[in-house]
Design a protein around this motif. Structure first.
Motif, mmCIF file in Angstrom:
data_model
loop_
_atom_site.group_PDB
_atom_site.id
_atom_site.type_symbol
_atom_site.label_atom_id
_atom_site.label_comp_id
_atom_site.label_asym_id
_atom_site.label_seq_id
_atom_site.Cartn_x
_atom_site.Cartn_y
_atom_site.Cartn_z
ATOM 1 N N VAL A 6 0.841 -1.194 0.000
ATOM 2 C CA VAL A 6 0.000 0.000 0.000
ATOM 3 C C VAL A 6 0.878 1.246 0.000
ATOM 4 N N ALA A 7 0.530 2.215 -0.846
ATOM 5 C CA ALA A 7 1.248 3.495 -0.850
ATOM 6 C C ALA A 7 0.808 4.319 0.353
ATOM 7 N N ASP A 8 1.771 4.740 1.162
ATOM 8 C CA ASP A 8 1.497 5.535 2.368
ATOM 9 C C ASP A 8 1.867 6.987 2.068
ATOM 10 N N LEU A 9 0.975 7.698 1.393
ATOM 11 C CA LEU A 9 1.288 9.044 0.930
ATOM 12 C C LEU A 9 1.523 10.012 2.082
ATOM 13 N N LYS A 10 0.799 9.824 3.191
ATOM 14 C CA LYS A 10 0.941 10.732 4.327
ATOM 15 C C LYS A 10 1.998 10.256 5.317
ATOM 16 N N ARG A 11 2.577 9.085 5.066
ATOM 17 C CA ARG A 11 3.659 8.536 5.897
ATOM 18 C C ARG A 11 3.223 8.332 7.338
ATOM 19 N N LYS A 12 1.989 7.852 7.499
ATOM 20 C CA LYS A 12 1.444 7.650 8.841
ATOM 21 C C LYS A 12 0.938 6.232 9.075
ATOM 22 N N LEU A 13 0.925 5.393 8.049
ATOM 23 C CA LEU A 13 0.402 4.043 8.219
ATOM 24 C C LEU A 13 1.343 3.214 9.090
ATOM 25 N N PRO A 14 0.772 2.323 9.907
ATOM 26 C CA PRO A 14 1.610 1.539 10.825
ATOM 27 C C PRO A 14 2.477 0.528 10.095
ATOM 28 N N GLY A 15 3.497 0.097 10.788
ATOM 29 C CA GLY A 15 4.395 -0.898 10.241
ATOM 30 C C GLY A 15 5.631 -0.276 9.622
ATOM 31 N N ARG A 16 6.627 -1.119 9.429
ATOM 32 C CA ARG A 16 7.845 -0.659 8.785
ATOM 33 C C ARG A 16 7.585 -0.510 7.292
ATOM 34 N N GLY A 17 8.272 0.441 6.672
ATOM 35 C CA GLY A 17 8.006 0.737 5.277
ATOM 36 C C GLY A 17 9.255 0.769 4.430
ATOM 37 N N VAL A 18 9.033 0.722 3.116
ATOM 38 C CA VAL A 18 10.124 0.882 2.164
ATOM 39 C C VAL A 18 9.799 2.078 1.278
ATOM 40 N N TRP A 19 10.819 2.610 0.630
ATOM 41 C CA TRP A 19 10.685 3.850 -0.122
ATOM 42 C C TRP A 19 11.079 3.645 -1.572
#
Length: 220
Positions: A48-61
């Motif tokens: 899932v794209a996290d546009l606001k950078r607030k979704l839980p969990g570790r992320g990749v860019w």
């Protein structure tokens, strides 16, 4: 900039994800986060794209470009980065572009409520001639004469920097009508303010994703 050896693919979560730079999992370069999109894995294992950078969990860019988004969808980089089987939409670039357009329209609606949007041909032309606007909106279906008049007003109001003034032509008049709660919006001007800052930040990301690739026939 080449990736530094202490960078990892995954960030530490939304509360620690908004650093100034992150590693792009496609290009393996460290870039400013303003030029990138964060992705997380949803409960259904879909990326899932996290546009606001607030979704839980570790992320990749991933770098905000169609080429990088397409490569991320096709090359299995999300599965390698997350270390798990994940589902990635085949049309990821189009999906992300649609989300970015929706986010930009939402930001325009907030800017309108904050009093930072001027609509109506005469008012927009006056804002241009006075050099009072940060950026301008023009509907994709705007008439050529109206466009010519507004652009001439911009050149008069910004004689030294007219070429650098942002004119957003991403939406139809119908889309602008809905976002700005006004009928028949063809031209609009954005005034300085925090809400407009958000609009411009979202536009910069969207413009990168919308930009044609250099080797495409429609480039330029």
């Amino acid at each position: 900039m080449l990736a530094r050896p202490d960078n990892t693919d995954l960030d530490a979560g939304p509360h620690r994800a908004a650093g100034r730079e992150r590693l792009c999992v496609v290009t393996r370069e460290v870039k400013p986060t303003d030029e990138m999109i964060r992705f997380v894995v949803g409960p259904d294992r879909a990326v899932v794209a996290d546009l606001k950078r607030k979704l839980p969990g570790r992320g990749v860019w991933v770098t905000a470009s169609r080429a990088c988004l397409a490569a991320a969808a096709k090359r299995g980089v999300f599965a390698r980065a997350f270390g798990a089987d994940v589902t990635v939409a085949a049309d990821l670039p189009d999906l992300v572009q649609g989300l970015l357009e929706r986010a930009l329209l939402d930001a325009l609606a907030i800017a309108r409520k904050a009093g930072e949007v001027v609509t109506g041909h005469a008012k927009v032309e006056a804002a241009a001639e006075d050099g009072a606007a940060v950026a301008f909106l023009q509907a994709r279906d705007a008439g050529p004469e109206g466009v010519r008049q507004i652009m001439a007003a911009i050149r008069r109001g910004y004689p030294e920097e007219a070429a650098n003034i942002v004119v957003i032509r991403a939406f139809t008049s119908a889309q602008l009508d809905l976002a700005l709660a006004r009928p028949n919006v063809v031209h609009a001007a954005l005034l300085a303010g925090r809400a407009t800052d958000t609009v411009m930040a979202r536009w910069r990301v969207l413009s990168r994703v919308r930009a044609p690739e250099p080797n495409r026939a429609d480039a330029g």
